[in-house]
Design a protein around this motif. Structure first.
Motif, short mmCIF file in Angstrom:
data_model
loop_
_atom_site.label_atom_id
_atom_site.label_comp_id
_atom_site.label_asym_id
_atom_site.label_seq_id
_atom_site.Cartn_x
_atom_site.Cartn_y
_atom_site.Cartn_z
N ASN A 171 5.47 39.14 52.02
CA ASN A 171 4.94 37.81 51.78
C ASN A 171 5.88 36.78 52.40
N LEU A 172 5.50 36.23 53.54
CA LEU A 172 6.34 35.27 54.26
C LEU A 172 6.10 33.83 53.82
N ALA A 173 5.08 33.60 53.00
CA ALA A 173 4.76 32.23 52.57
C ALA A 173 4.44 32.22 51.08
N PRO A 174 5.42 32.54 50.22
CA PRO A 174 5.14 32.67 48.78
C PRO A 174 4.67 31.37 48.12
N HIS A 175 4.91 30.23 48.74
CA HIS A 175 4.50 28.95 48.14
C HIS A 175 3.13 28.49 48.65
N ASN A 176 2.58 29.20 49.62
CA ASN A 176 1.24 28.88 50.08
C ASN A 176 0.25 29.23 48.97
N PRO A 177 -0.72 28.37 48.69
CA PRO A 177 -1.67 28.66 47.60
C PRO A 177 -2.36 30.01 47.74
N LEU A 178 -2.59 30.47 48.98
CA LEU A 178 -3.26 31.76 49.17
C LEU A 178 -2.36 32.93 48.79
N MET A 179 -1.05 32.72 48.82
CA MET A 179 -0.11 33.82 48.58
C MET A 179 0.63 33.67 47.26
N ARG A 180 0.45 32.55 46.59
CA ARG A 180 1.17 32.29 45.36
C ARG A 180 0.87 33.36 44.31
N GLY A 181 1.93 33.83 43.65
CA GLY A 181 1.77 34.84 42.60
C GLY A 181 1.84 36.27 43.09
N MET A 182 1.87 36.47 44.41
CA MET A 182 1.97 37.82 44.95
C MET A 182 3.43 38.22 45.08
N ASP A 183 3.70 39.50 44.98
CA ASP A 183 5.06 40.01 45.12
C ASP A 183 5.58 39.75 46.53
N ARG A 184 6.91 39.82 46.67
CA ARG A 184 7.51 39.62 47.99
C ARG A 184 7.07 40.73 48.95
N VAL A 185 7.01 41.96 48.44
CA VAL A 185 6.52 43.09 49.22
C VAL A 185 5.35 43.70 48.46
N PHE A 186 4.26 43.94 49.15
CA PHE A 186 3.07 44.48 48.48
C PHE A 186 2.34 45.41 49.45
N THR A 187 1.49 46.25 48.90
CA THR A 187 0.75 47.21 49.73
C THR A 187 -0.66 46.71 50.00
N VAL A 188 -1.16 47.03 51.19
CA VAL A 188 -2.51 46.62 51.58
C VAL A 188 -3.18 47.77 52.32
N PRO A 189 -4.41 48.12 51.96
CA PRO A 189 -5.14 49.12 52.75
C PRO A 189 -5.60 48.50 54.07
N VAL A 190 -5.46 49.24 55.14
CA VAL A 190 -5.76 48.73 56.48
C VAL A 190 -6.65 49.74 57.21
N SER A 191 -7.66 49.24 57.91
CA SER A 191 -8.49 50.08 58.78
C SER A 191 -8.97 49.20 59.92
N ARG A 192 -8.35 49.33 61.09
CA ARG A 192 -8.70 48.45 62.20
C ARG A 192 -8.35 49.10 63.54
N ARG A 193 -8.96 48.57 64.58
CA ARG A 193 -8.77 49.08 65.93
C ARG A 193 -8.06 48.08 66.85
N SER A 194 -7.77 46.90 66.32
CA SER A 194 -7.09 45.88 67.12
C SER A 194 -6.17 45.07 66.22
N GLU A 195 -5.32 44.25 66.84
CA GLU A 195 -4.37 43.47 66.07
C GLU A 195 -4.10 42.14 66.76
N VAL A 196 -3.48 41.25 66.01
CA VAL A 196 -2.96 40.01 66.57
C VAL A 196 -1.45 40.08 66.45
N SER A 197 -0.76 39.83 67.55
CA SER A 197 0.70 39.89 67.54
C SER A 197 1.28 38.54 67.14
N PRO A 198 2.28 38.53 66.25
CA PRO A 198 2.94 37.25 65.90
C PRO A 198 3.50 36.55 67.13
#
Length: 205
Positions: A171-198
């Motif tokens: 979680n790189l933006a813990p104070h953003n309303p979308l991320m507020r309340g989430m742990d610093r590190v968390f797990t997410v299921p992913v299924s994709r064939r492409s990505e966006v690079s930072p």
């Protein structure tokens, strides 16, 4: 607070069975404020996606009226035409309305260049419309990649093979309303064939 859905929509029956308050469109009391939310649903299994999004909106403290939308040029191979005609509006039917928010789902189109998507030109018009007619816009999966490409010139990158699994995220933006309340590190299921690079994101974004 209740969420307004057609009473015969499968999502309405599912959420009522889960104990969420569901009301019929137009049942709001005079003077009561509703959040007008448009869901542009591009996923193949419409009832499943509608239920997932409506469940989240119905659990908020806001009275939400959910309008289901597809592009005019959209054709579904998985959802019967009668279902779309019964529960959905084409974009041309809602483009003169104003919404408090627009939610755009993903679509199984990662293998295509954006310009190869049949309704891409209309999709870009919807993105332009959203900037003026929707107070907020939330893009999911493919739609997020499409919005980044159109608005900011950020290309998606094809992966050598499909990425599937459950991965650690930070979680790189813990104070953003979308991320507020989430742990610093968390797990997410992913299924994709492409990505966006930072590295491709606009500087300072």
């Amino acid at each position: 607070m209740p969420i307004e859905l057609p009473t015969d929509l499968p999502a309405a029956r599912a959420l009522t069975g889960e104990g969420l308050e569901v009301s019929a469109p137009g049942s709001v009391r005079d003077g009561e404020r509703r959040l007008q939310v448009a869901l542009l649903n591009l996923m193949p299994d419409k009832p499943v996606t509608e239920t997932q999004i409506a469940r989240l909106l119905g659990a908020t403290p806001y009275h939400v009226q959910l309008t289901l939308v597809v592009p005019d040029g959209y054709r579904s191979r998985h959802t019967p035409r009668a279902y779309l005609e019964r529960f959905y509006q084409r974009f041309s039917q809602v483009r003169r309305r104003r919404f408090d928010a627009l939610i755009v789902t993903g679509a199984p189109l990662e293998h295509l260049a954006f310009e190869e998507v049949r309704y891409w030109r209309e999709f870009t018009r919807i993105l332009d419309w959203a900037a003026l007619a929707a107070g907020r816009a939330f893009f999911i999966c493919w739609a997020a990649q499409a919005a980044l490409a159109y608005h900011h010139g950020v290309a998606k990158r094809a992966l050598a093979r499909k990425c599937s699994g459950v991965f650690l995220h930070t979680n790189l933006a813990p104070h953003n309303p979308l991320m507020r309340g989430m742990d610093r590190v968390f797990t997410v299921p992913v299924s994709r064939r492409s990505e966006v690079s930072p590295d491709d994101l606009p500087r300072g974004a």
